[in-house]
Design a protein around this motif. Sequence first.
Motif, PDB file in Angstrom:
ATOM      1  N   THR A 153      39.580  58.620  55.563  1.00 10.44           N
ATOM      2  CA  THR A 153      38.509  59.496  55.082  1.00 10.44           C
ATOM      3  C   THR A 153      38.242  59.259  53.600  1.00 10.44           C
ATOM      4  O   THR A 153      37.143  59.543  53.119  1.00 10.44           O
ATOM      5  N   ASN A 154      39.244  58.756  52.881  1.00 12.26           N
ATOM      6  CA  ASN A 154      39.082  58.450  51.466  1.00 12.26           C
ATOM      7  C   ASN A 154      38.653  56.993  51.326  1.00 12.26           C
ATOM      8  O   ASN A 154      39.362  56.080  51.760  1.00 12.26           O
ATOM      9  N   VAL A 155      37.497  56.768  50.728  1.00  8.83           N
ATOM     10  CA  VAL A 155      36.922  55.423  50.643  1.00  8.83           C
ATOM     11  C   VAL A 155      37.806  54.479  49.847  1.00  8.83           C
ATOM     12  O   VAL A 155      38.014  53.320  50.238  1.00  8.83           O
ATOM     13  N   VAL A 156      38.336  54.931  48.733  1.00 10.55           N
ATOM     14  CA  VAL A 156      39.184  54.072  47.892  1.00 10.55           C
ATOM     15  C   VAL A 156      40.450  53.685  48.630  1.00 10.55           C
ATOM     16  O   VAL A 156      40.877  52.515  48.608  1.00 10.55           O
ATOM     17  N   GLU A 157      41.071  54.642  49.318  1.00  7.15           N
ATOM     18  CA  GLU A 157      42.277  54.340  50.092  1.00  7.15           C
ATOM     19  C   GLU A 157      41.975  53.338  51.202  1.00  7.15           C
ATOM     20  O   GLU A 157      42.777  52.442  51.486  1.00  7.15           O
ATOM     21  N   LYS A 158      40.817  53.480  51.828  1.00  2.00           N
ATOM     22  CA  LYS A 158      40.404  52.544  52.878  1.00  2.00           C
ATOM     23  C   LYS A 158      40.255  51.137  52.320  1.00  2.00           C
ATOM     24  O   LYS A 158      40.740  50.160  52.911  1.00  2.00           O
ATOM     25  N   LYS A 159      39.609  51.006  51.180  1.00  2.00           N
ATOM     26  CA  LYS A 159      39.413  49.699  50.558  1.00  2.00           C
ATOM     27  C   LYS A 159      40.747  49.062  50.195  1.00  2.00           C
ATOM     28  O   LYS A 159      40.985  47.875  50.463  1.00  2.00           O
ATOM     29  N   LYS A 160      41.629  49.831  49.603  1.00  2.00           N
ATOM     30  CA  LYS A 160      42.933  49.308  49.200  1.00  2.00           C
ATOM     31  C   LYS A 160      43.744  48.870  50.415  1.00  2.00           C
ATOM     32  O   LYS A 160      44.404  47.826  50.391  1.00  2.00           O
ATOM     33  N   ALA A 161      43.685  49.652  51.474  1.00  2.00           N
ATOM     34  CA  ALA A 161      44.426  49.303  52.695  1.00  2.00           C
ATOM     35  C   ALA A 161      43.858  48.030  53.315  1.00  2.00           C
ATOM     36  O   ALA A 161      44.607  47.163  53.796  1.00  2.00           O
ATOM     37  N   PHE A 162      42.542  47.892  53.311  1.00  2.00           N
ATOM     38  CA  PHE A 162      41.886  46.709  53.865  1.00  2.00           C
ATOM     39  C   PHE A 162      42.298  45.459  53.093  1.00  2.00           C
ATOM     40  O   PHE A 162      42.698  44.450  53.684  1.00  2.00           O
ATOM     41  N   PHE A 163      42.222  45.524  51.777  1.00  2.00           N
ATOM     42  CA  PHE A 163      42.591  44.373  50.950  1.00  2.00           C
ATOM     43  C   PHE A 163      44.078  44.044  51.095  1.00  2.00           C
ATOM     44  O   PHE A 163      44.465  42.873  51.173  1.00  2.00           O
ATOM     45  N   ALA A 164      44.919  45.080  51.142  1.00  2.00           N
ATOM     46  CA  ALA A 164      46.365  44.862  51.260  1.00  2.00           C
ATOM     47  C   ALA A 164      46.725  44.215  52.591  1.00  2.00           C
ATOM     48  O   ALA A 164      47.680  43.436  52.675  1.00  2.00           O
ATOM     49  N   TYR A 165      45.972  44.521  53.635  1.00  4.69           N
ATOM     50  CA  TYR A 165      46.208  43.921  54.953  1.00  4.69           C
ATOM     51  C   TYR A 165      45.892  42.427  54.936  1.00  4.69           C
ATOM     52  O   TYR A 165      46.653  41.603  55.468  1.00  4.69           O
ATOM     53  N   LEU A 166      44.780  42.036  54.336  1.00  3.82           N
ATOM     54  CA  LEU A 166      44.328  40.648  54.361  1.00  3.82           C
ATOM     55  C   LEU A 166      45.005  39.744  53.340  1.00  3.82           C
ATOM     56  O   LEU A 166      45.189  38.548  53.589  1.00  3.82           O
ATOM     57  N   LEU A 167      45.362  40.294  52.204  1.00  2.00           N
ATOM     58  CA  LEU A 167      45.776  39.461  51.072  1.00  2.00           C
ATOM     59  C   LEU A 167      46.983  38.559  51.345  1.00  2.00           C
ATOM     60  O   LEU A 167      46.963  37.376  50.960  1.00  2.00           O
TER      61      LEU A 167
END
Length: 282
Positions: free
Chosen positions: A69-83
């Motif tokens: 629900t938190n956009v920033v947390e979503k972005k960080k989780a997405f990047f952390a998954y792929l990196l």
Amino acid sequence: MHKILKSGIALGLSLIAVVVFIVLVQHKPVSQLDGEFDITHTGQINLDNLYVAPLPSSKKPVPDFSSYTNVVEKKKAFFAYLLPEIRRQNFIVLKERKMILALYEMNSNKQKMNASQEAVMQRLMKKYKVSQKKKHSNEYVLSKLIKRIDVIPEAMILVQAANESGWGTSRFAKNGYNFFGLWCFKKGCGFVPNQRNEDSSHEVAKFRDLSHAVMTYVRNLNRLYAYHELREIRIKLRREGKKLSSEELVNGLSKYSERGQDYIDELQNMIRVNKKHMGLNI
């Protein structure tokens, strides 16, 4: 969407040891790994030394990014998954590049390749679609390989993945690890898009894991004619001793999307806005 096809050149050739620790791939950017992977002698140029252990996380199901629900947390989780996988794939490319640079140096010094070194060259020619006709010298082939075998900036890969997959929420990403809008053309190779034209036969590719998807994306940018401009920008930056900038290389993606310059502008804006969430040392 993008199609899958079947499947001063300057970095100093300081000849130092092949050291491969997967923890490096997971936690350090390629700019740091570059100094930690070198070749002490040409005997290290062999197929075994091209291997980099897979990441167990690559085979895990794609996280449910739509649950955030938190956009920033979503972005960080997405990047952390792929990196981590992005860094692993770039590290593989870095190893390939340094071996080809060493072979180029050998060729310049009139040293003949042994069977192991020839096998490396042949493997990379096949991977990067570089052919050797009778009129082509080893110098010509190696020069062409050096232009094609190079890393893709992390930030660029991350924002393309976000853009093409709706931040990991598309059915192609969730069910097939396809974060990059890659197409395939064999019936049953992927997902039939809902809005496909009646006269079209392409599918949206389905990959066996995240490693397969990121490898295909990086390989495509490095070998397909559509991205010749991207590689020319990269070569120019290398020759000028400049950093491989995501903002610069994105300018070579005009053929990635039918949107052309609008697509490039959008990616450049996404890089500017999201750098602070990527966890990169930039």
